[in-house]
Design a protein around this motif. Sequence first.
Motif, PDB file in Angstrom:
ATOM      1  N   VAL A   9       0.844  -1.187   0.000  1.00 20.81           N
ATOM      2  CA  VAL A   9       0.000   0.000   0.000  1.00 20.81           C
ATOM      3  C   VAL A   9       0.886   1.246   0.000  1.00 20.81           C
ATOM      4  O   VAL A   9       1.771   1.388   0.844  1.00 20.81           O
ATOM      5  CB  VAL A   9      -0.937   0.031   1.222  1.00 20.81           C
ATOM      6  CG1 VAL A   9      -1.764   1.305   1.237  1.00 20.81           C
ATOM      7  CG2 VAL A   9      -1.847  -1.202   1.220  1.00 20.81           C
ATOM      8  N   TYR A  10       0.653   2.116  -0.962  1.00 15.99           N
ATOM      9  CA  TYR A  10       1.344   3.391  -1.065  1.00 15.99           C
ATOM     10  C   TYR A  10       0.315   4.482  -0.792  1.00 15.99           C
ATOM     11  O   TYR A  10      -0.689   4.573  -1.494  1.00 15.99           O
ATOM     12  CB  TYR A  10       1.961   3.564  -2.452  1.00 15.99           C
ATOM     13  CG  TYR A  10       2.985   2.504  -2.776  1.00 15.99           C
ATOM     14  CD1 TYR A  10       4.312   2.680  -2.417  1.00 15.99           C
ATOM     15  CD2 TYR A  10       2.622   1.323  -3.411  1.00 15.99           C
ATOM     16  CE1 TYR A  10       5.263   1.711  -2.700  1.00 15.99           C
ATOM     17  CE2 TYR A  10       3.560   0.349  -3.702  1.00 15.99           C
ATOM     18  CZ  TYR A  10       4.879   0.545  -3.347  1.00 15.99           C
ATOM     19  OH  TYR A  10       5.811  -0.420  -3.620  1.00 15.99           O
ATOM     20  N   ARG A  42       8.460   8.617   0.578  1.00 20.53           N
ATOM     21  CA  ARG A  42       9.008   7.414   1.207  1.00 20.53           C
ATOM     22  C   ARG A  42       7.988   6.944   2.234  1.00 20.53           C
ATOM     23  O   ARG A  42       7.565   7.702   3.115  1.00 20.53           O
ATOM     24  CB  ARG A  42      10.327   7.719   1.889  1.00 20.53           C
ATOM     25  CG  ARG A  42      10.936   6.495   2.544  1.00 20.53           C
ATOM     26  CD  ARG A  42      12.300   6.821   3.090  1.00 20.53           C
ATOM     27  NE  ARG A  42      12.691   5.820   4.055  1.00 20.53           N
ATOM     28  CZ  ARG A  42      13.733   5.923   4.826  1.00 20.53           C
ATOM     29  NH1 ARG A  42      14.501   6.984   4.748  1.00 20.53           N
ATOM     30  NH2 ARG A  42      14.019   4.980   5.675  1.00 20.53           N
ATOM     31  N   SER A  43       7.588   5.682   2.115  1.00 23.22           N
ATOM     32  CA  SER A  43       6.592   5.138   3.039  1.00 23.22           C
ATOM     33  C   SER A  43       7.233   4.840   4.390  1.00 23.22           C
ATOM     34  O   SER A  43       8.461   4.830   4.524  1.00 23.22           O
ATOM     35  CB  SER A  43       5.981   3.853   2.468  1.00 23.22           C
ATOM     36  OG  SER A  43       6.901   2.792   2.555  1.00 23.22           O
ATOM     37  N   GLN A  47       9.651   2.207   1.447  1.00 21.68           N
ATOM     38  CA  GLN A  47       9.403   2.073   0.017  1.00 21.68           C
ATOM     39  C   GLN A  47       9.269   3.461  -0.603  1.00 21.68           C
ATOM     40  O   GLN A  47       8.646   4.343  -0.026  1.00 21.68           O
ATOM     41  CB  GLN A  47       8.119   1.273  -0.232  1.00 21.68           C
ATOM     42  CG  GLN A  47       8.148  -0.123   0.344  1.00 21.68           C
ATOM     43  CD  GLN A  47       9.203  -0.985  -0.300  1.00 21.68           C
ATOM     44  OE1 GLN A  47       9.354  -0.995  -1.509  1.00 21.68           O
ATOM     45  NE2 GLN A  47       9.943  -1.715   0.518  1.00 21.68           N
ATOM     46  N   PHE A  48       9.826   3.634  -1.798  1.00 21.42           N
ATOM     47  CA  PHE A  48       9.743   4.910  -2.496  1.00 21.42           C
ATOM     48  C   PHE A  48       8.671   4.836  -3.570  1.00 21.42           C
ATOM     49  O   PHE A  48       8.500   3.806  -4.222  1.00 21.42           O
ATOM     50  CB  PHE A  48      11.097   5.256  -3.123  1.00 21.42           C
ATOM     51  CG  PHE A  48      12.171   5.468  -2.102  1.00 21.42           C
ATOM     52  CD1 PHE A  48      12.320   6.700  -1.475  1.00 21.42           C
ATOM     53  CD2 PHE A  48      13.023   4.441  -1.745  1.00 21.42           C
ATOM     54  CE1 PHE A  48      13.301   6.898  -0.519  1.00 21.42           C
ATOM     55  CE2 PHE A  48      14.008   4.627  -0.790  1.00 21.42           C
ATOM     56  CZ  PHE A  48      14.149   5.855  -0.181  1.00 21.42           C
ATOM     57  N   PHE A  49       7.966   5.947  -3.752  1.00 20.79           N
ATOM     58  CA  PHE A  49       6.963   6.007  -4.805  1.00 20.79           C
ATOM     59  C   PHE A  49       6.773   7.433  -5.273  1.00 20.79           C
ATOM     60  O   PHE A  49       7.115   8.387  -4.587  1.00 20.79           O
ATOM     61  CB  PHE A  49       5.634   5.379  -4.363  1.00 20.79           C
ATOM     62  CG  PHE A  49       4.920   6.075  -3.232  1.00 20.79           C
ATOM     63  CD1 PHE A  49       3.895   6.976  -3.489  1.00 20.79           C
ATOM     64  CD2 PHE A  49       5.246   5.801  -1.918  1.00 20.79           C
ATOM     65  CE1 PHE A  49       3.215   7.593  -2.447  1.00 20.79           C
ATOM     66  CE2 PHE A  49       4.576   6.405  -0.870  1.00 20.79           C
ATOM     67  CZ  PHE A  49       3.554   7.310  -1.133  1.00 20.79           C
ATOM     68  N   LEU A  50       6.232   7.555  -6.476  1.00 13.90           N
ATOM     69  CA  LEU A  50       6.013   8.849  -7.118  1.00 13.90           C
ATOM     70  C   LEU A  50       4.521   9.037  -7.347  1.00 13.90           C
ATOM     71  O   LEU A  50       3.852   8.142  -7.867  1.00 13.90           O
ATOM     72  CB  LEU A  50       6.763   8.882  -8.449  1.00 13.90           C
ATOM     73  CG  LEU A  50       6.864  10.214  -9.163  1.00 13.90           C
ATOM     74  CD1 LEU A  50       7.645  11.227  -8.330  1.00 13.90           C
ATOM     75  CD2 LEU A  50       7.527  10.031 -10.513  1.00 13.90           C
ATOM     76  N   SER A  51       4.026  10.198  -6.934  1.00 18.14           N
ATOM     77  CA  SER A  51       2.632  10.569  -7.152  1.00 18.14           C
ATOM     78  C   SER A  51       2.586  11.573  -8.307  1.00 18.14           C
ATOM     79  O   SER A  51       3.309  12.565  -8.290  1.00 18.14           O
ATOM     80  CB  SER A  51       2.067  11.207  -5.881  1.00 18.14           C
ATOM     81  OG  SER A  51       0.839  11.837  -6.149  1.00 18.14           O
ATOM     82  N   PRO A  95      11.361   4.627   9.760  1.00 18.98           N
ATOM     83  CA  PRO A  95      10.495   5.740   9.376  1.00 18.98           C
ATOM     84  C   PRO A  95      11.155   7.088   9.652  1.00 18.98           C
ATOM     85  O   PRO A  95      11.901   7.238  10.614  1.00 18.98           O
ATOM     86  CB  PRO A  95       9.268   5.568  10.284  1.00 18.98           C
ATOM     87  CG  PRO A  95       9.309   4.147  10.738  1.00 18.98           C
ATOM     88  CD  PRO A  95      10.749   3.745  10.737  1.00 18.98           C
ATOM     89  N   LEU A  96      10.910   8.020   8.745  1.00 16.92           N
ATOM     90  CA  LEU A  96      11.392   9.389   8.942  1.00 16.92           C
ATOM     91  C   LEU A  96      10.499  10.116   9.917  1.00 16.92           C
ATOM     92  O   LEU A  96       9.306   9.843   9.991  1.00 16.92           O
ATOM     93  CB  LEU A  96      11.405  10.132   7.600  1.00 16.92           C
ATOM     94  CG  LEU A  96      12.388   9.603   6.553  1.00 16.92           C
ATOM     95  CD1 LEU A  96      12.172  10.328   5.239  1.00 16.92           C
ATOM     96  CD2 LEU A  96      13.816   9.780   7.011  1.00 16.92           C
TER      97      LEU A  96
END
Length: 97
Positions: A9-10, A42-43, A47-51, A95-96
């Motif tokens: 899930v992102y 970054r989740s 995990q990295f993702f682009l919106s 987590p950040l």
Amino acid sequence: MQKTIYGKVYDTEQSVLLARGTFIDGHTSDGRIRKGTKELYRSDKGQFFLSHTTQWESKRNYIESVSIDGAKKLYATLPEHTVPFTEAFAEQQAPLP
């Protein structure tokens, strides 16, 4: 925005925004400019993702997962950084804040 990709899930609401940029997404027939945005996240699981978002009614906003190498390249090309590079890509995948 939220999307599940291959069981992961992102979610932009639950992730840390690392960088963003606005771009021209096209022009209307009467000359108005349509803009879009790309936001790198970054989740909480690292995990990295682009919106991708757009102003076009006929197009949809979407999310795509990216590798850490892809995320680093995107980070370098996006003009607005909300988290320093060393913090965004620390070896530790905790987590950040």
